[in-house]
Design a protein around this motif. Structure first.
Motif, mmCIF file in Angstrom:
data_model
loop_
_atom_site.group_PDB
_atom_site.id
_atom_site.type_symbol
_atom_site.label_atom_id
_atom_site.label_comp_id
_atom_site.label_asym_id
_atom_site.label_seq_id
_atom_site.Cartn_x
_atom_site.Cartn_y
_atom_site.Cartn_z
ATOM 1 N N LEU A 152 -54.606 2.538 -87.122
ATOM 2 C CA LEU A 152 -55.161 2.595 -88.471
ATOM 3 C C LEU A 152 -56.146 3.746 -88.636
ATOM 4 O O LEU A 152 -56.399 4.201 -89.742
ATOM 5 N N ASP A 175 -54.632 9.823 -88.566
ATOM 6 C CA ASP A 175 -53.863 10.269 -89.736
ATOM 7 C C ASP A 175 -52.426 9.822 -89.553
ATOM 8 O O ASP A 175 -51.906 9.830 -88.442
ATOM 9 N N PHE A 176 -51.802 9.472 -90.636
ATOM 10 C CA PHE A 176 -50.455 8.931 -90.540
ATOM 11 C C PHE A 176 -49.455 9.958 -90.007
ATOM 12 O O PHE A 176 -49.407 11.101 -90.457
ATOM 13 N N GLU A 208 -44.974 4.666 -93.615
ATOM 14 C CA GLU A 208 -45.870 4.474 -94.750
ATOM 15 C C GLU A 208 -45.489 3.173 -95.427
ATOM 16 O O GLU A 208 -44.307 2.881 -95.594
ATOM 17 N N SER A 209 -46.490 2.415 -95.808
ATOM 18 C CA SER A 209 -46.192 1.069 -96.294
ATOM 19 C C SER A 209 -45.454 1.098 -97.622
ATOM 20 O O SER A 209 -45.757 1.899 -98.504
ATOM 21 N N LYS A 250 -48.150 -3.054 -101.326
ATOM 22 C CA LYS A 250 -49.565 -2.803 -101.603
ATOM 23 C C LYS A 250 -50.420 -3.441 -100.514
ATOM 24 O O LYS A 250 -49.987 -4.314 -99.799
ATOM 25 N N GLN A 299 -51.910 -2.138 -97.803
ATOM 26 C CA GLN A 299 -52.069 -1.416 -96.541
ATOM 27 C C GLN A 299 -51.389 -0.065 -96.686
ATOM 28 O O GLN A 299 -50.477 0.091 -97.486
ATOM 29 N N SER A 300 -51.876 0.910 -95.903
ATOM 30 C CA SER A 300 -51.296 2.240 -96.048
ATOM 31 C C SER A 300 -50.105 2.419 -95.114
ATOM 32 O O SER A 300 -49.161 3.115 -95.437
ATOM 33 N N VAL A 301 -50.185 1.793 -93.926
ATOM 34 C CA VAL A 301 -49.055 1.912 -93.004
ATOM 35 C C VAL A 301 -48.589 0.522 -92.585
ATOM 36 O O VAL A 301 -49.313 -0.470 -92.734
ATOM 37 N N GLU A 302 -47.386 0.469 -92.080
ATOM 38 C CA GLU A 302 -46.878 -0.784 -91.535
ATOM 39 C C GLU A 302 -45.863 -0.468 -90.449
ATOM 40 O O GLU A 302 -45.469 0.686 -90.280
#
Ligand code: 4AD
Ligand code: MG
Length: 477
Positions: free
Chosen positions: A10, A13-14, A76-77, A80, A82-85
């Protein structure tokens, strides 16, 4: 494939990447979304299961509390919140949980209930946040002393002396409780015990720390201490951790400066390093406060309280001034205190300490120069012959956080004091030696670690800031 913690995923950076992760299922919803927690962060990571292509037997075993191993892809999520999954490719159940009996259900539990399940309570957000903060705080403490030229020393846990003279000790013995050897007078003969004398668990490492300060200059201890005081309060433990710095050539004013700088520095460290946990605990406290009557609610949020302590000078007040304030206070005049302050010499109860910090000064207070007869034998006697160079630091919501003093460095005065209090010189021959050979002004203090953790986390009960609390009638786990 990288093996990373939730915190690492988390924070970075993604970057789309293959993921290998292990943790515990917090919730599993719609046969599709796992909220996975691995303890590294307050946050869970969402893992999305492709239920159409997953064995039904496995899906059934993804339950709250189960340990799982997931391989998949960080993306990338799509939803809604969360930003990543993680898009799950493979999931293995490492350890099943029983949803019928697992105590930590995804709902609100009372702290009493969680205390009874202290072995599982760090699987909740509140307790994992508290214990991460506790860990950071202890690191900050070691860092502070290390940065300031102190040596960390380990004082004995088993001792023969009662450093505080309060007689609140747990005996350590190897004797047969049913059939101990007796002296001619019929008392237990400790000469035949393991150490050949009476021993107990230490109430403080101070006396031994003094010996080291008088050679290494600046030292500190950070270890467990034990008190058999039967006080069933929200601020007392039978086993707690204490930090005790001891410094040669430092007087009481220097001791106050050190304690204040130290407290501010370690609180600042957690503010800078455990933001997410603090924000969570701040919200928890706000929710709790909403259930209280308006008058009892705190004017400041948790983070504001920490900032306030860091940014403002502690108020330094003599015991004598404090007694005057208390004598003339409303609750004293209206007899609202349980113990009415009538004259100089009275021991202060926590209700008085809390009045001073919470109602009168509204900031941390350092009380100093207490009457000699309500303080321990080793404190430096003032010129007035009736007060000693003691200091207590009182915190809002907590009461006494720190107790310390300048030590009596004069051999003759110390001897007199010990004689008056019936303390055996032979027991403390080595402590007296420190006054015989190269004696010097020196001072130190003791900080109750759990009280500091209480303040930093906003938790109201000391049992909730130590992993497995020991209190009267409770030594479970
Ligand atoms: O004031 P105390 O008894 O001081 C000493 O033991 C000195 N020898 C310290 C020193 O000068 N080196 O205890 C120090 C602190 C208290 O201010 C309080 O924060 C904490 O230890 N404390 C306890 N914390 C939890 N449970 C208890 N039963 C405690 N008793 C004291
Ligand atoms: Mg004290």
């Amino acid at each position: 494939m990288t093996s990373k913690t939730v915190a690492e995923l988390l924070k970075a950076d993604f970057k789309p990447q293959d993921i290998d992760i292990k943790g515990w299922v917090r919730t599993f919803r719609a046969n599709r979304f796992i909220a996975l927690n691995d303890g590294s962060s307050l946050q869970n990571i969402q893992c999305v299961v492709d239920f159409e292509n997953t064995d039904e037997k496995i899906l059934k075993r993804i339950t709250t509390g189960a340990a799982v191993h997931i391989k998949g892809e960080l993306i990338e999520s799509q939803g809604k919140g969360q930003s990543v999954e993680i898009k799950v490719d493979q999931i293995a159940i490492l350890g099943d949980s029983d949803p019928e009996t697992y105590p930590i259900q995804p709902k609100k539990h009372s702290f009493e209930f969680l205390r009874e399940n202290a072995h599982l309570r760090t699987r909740t957000n509140t307790f994992s946040a508290v214990m991460r903060l506790r860990s950071t705080l202890s690191f900050a403490i070691h860092k502070y002393f290390n940065d300031n030229g102190f040596y960390y020393m380990h004082t004995p846990i088993i001792t023969g002396s009662d450093a505080e003279g309060a007689g609140e000790m747990f005996r350590v013995t190897g004797l047969d409780a049913k059939n101990p050897p007796l002296t001619e007078e019929g008392n237990v003969n400790y000469k035949e015990d393991f150490f050949g004398k009476e021993t107990n668990l230490t109430v403080s490492g101070q006396l031994e720390a003094e010996a080291y300060a008088m050679s290494l200059g600046k030292v500190y201890t950070f270890g467990p201490t034990f008190r058999a005081e039967n006080s069933n309060t929200s601020r007392h433990l039978a086993e707690f951790w204490m930090i005790e710095p001891e410094v040669a050539f430092m007087d009481l004013a220097g001791n106050m400066d050190l304690a204040e700088d130290f407290l501010k520095s370690v609180l600042k460290y957690v503010l800078e390093h455990n933001r997410a946990d603090l924000e969570f605990l701040e919200q928890r406290l706000l929710d709790e406060e909403k259930t209280k009557p308006q008058a009892e609610r705190s004017e400041m949020s948790l983070i504001e309280k920490l900032r306030f302590v860091i940014d403002n000078n502690f108020k330094r007040v003599s015991y004598t001034e404090a007694i005057d304030i208390l004598k003339n206070s409303k609750p004293n005049k209206k007899k609202q205190f349980n113990y009415i302050i009538e004259e100089w010499g009275a021991d202060l109860q926590s209700e008085h300490e809390r009045f001073l910090v919470e109602k009168h000064f509204k900031c941390p207070v350092i009380l100093f120069d207490y009457p000699a007869n309500i303080k321990a034998f080793y404190m430096r006697l003032n010129e007035d012959g009736k007060t000693v160079r003691a200091m207590d630091i009182l915190f809002p919501g907590i009461g006494e956080m720190v107790g310390g003093s300048q030590r009596e460095e004069r051999l003759d005065v110390l001897r007199e004091k010990m004689k008056a209090l019936d303390i055996d010189e032979e027991e403390l021959w080595w402590y007296l030696d420190l006054r015989k050979y190269g004696t010097a002004v020196h001072s130190g203090f003791g900080l109750g670690f759990e009280r500091l953790v209480m303040f930093a986390t906003g938790m109201g009960n000391i049992r909730d800031v130590i992993p497995f609390p020991r209190t009267p009638h409770n030594a479970e786990f």
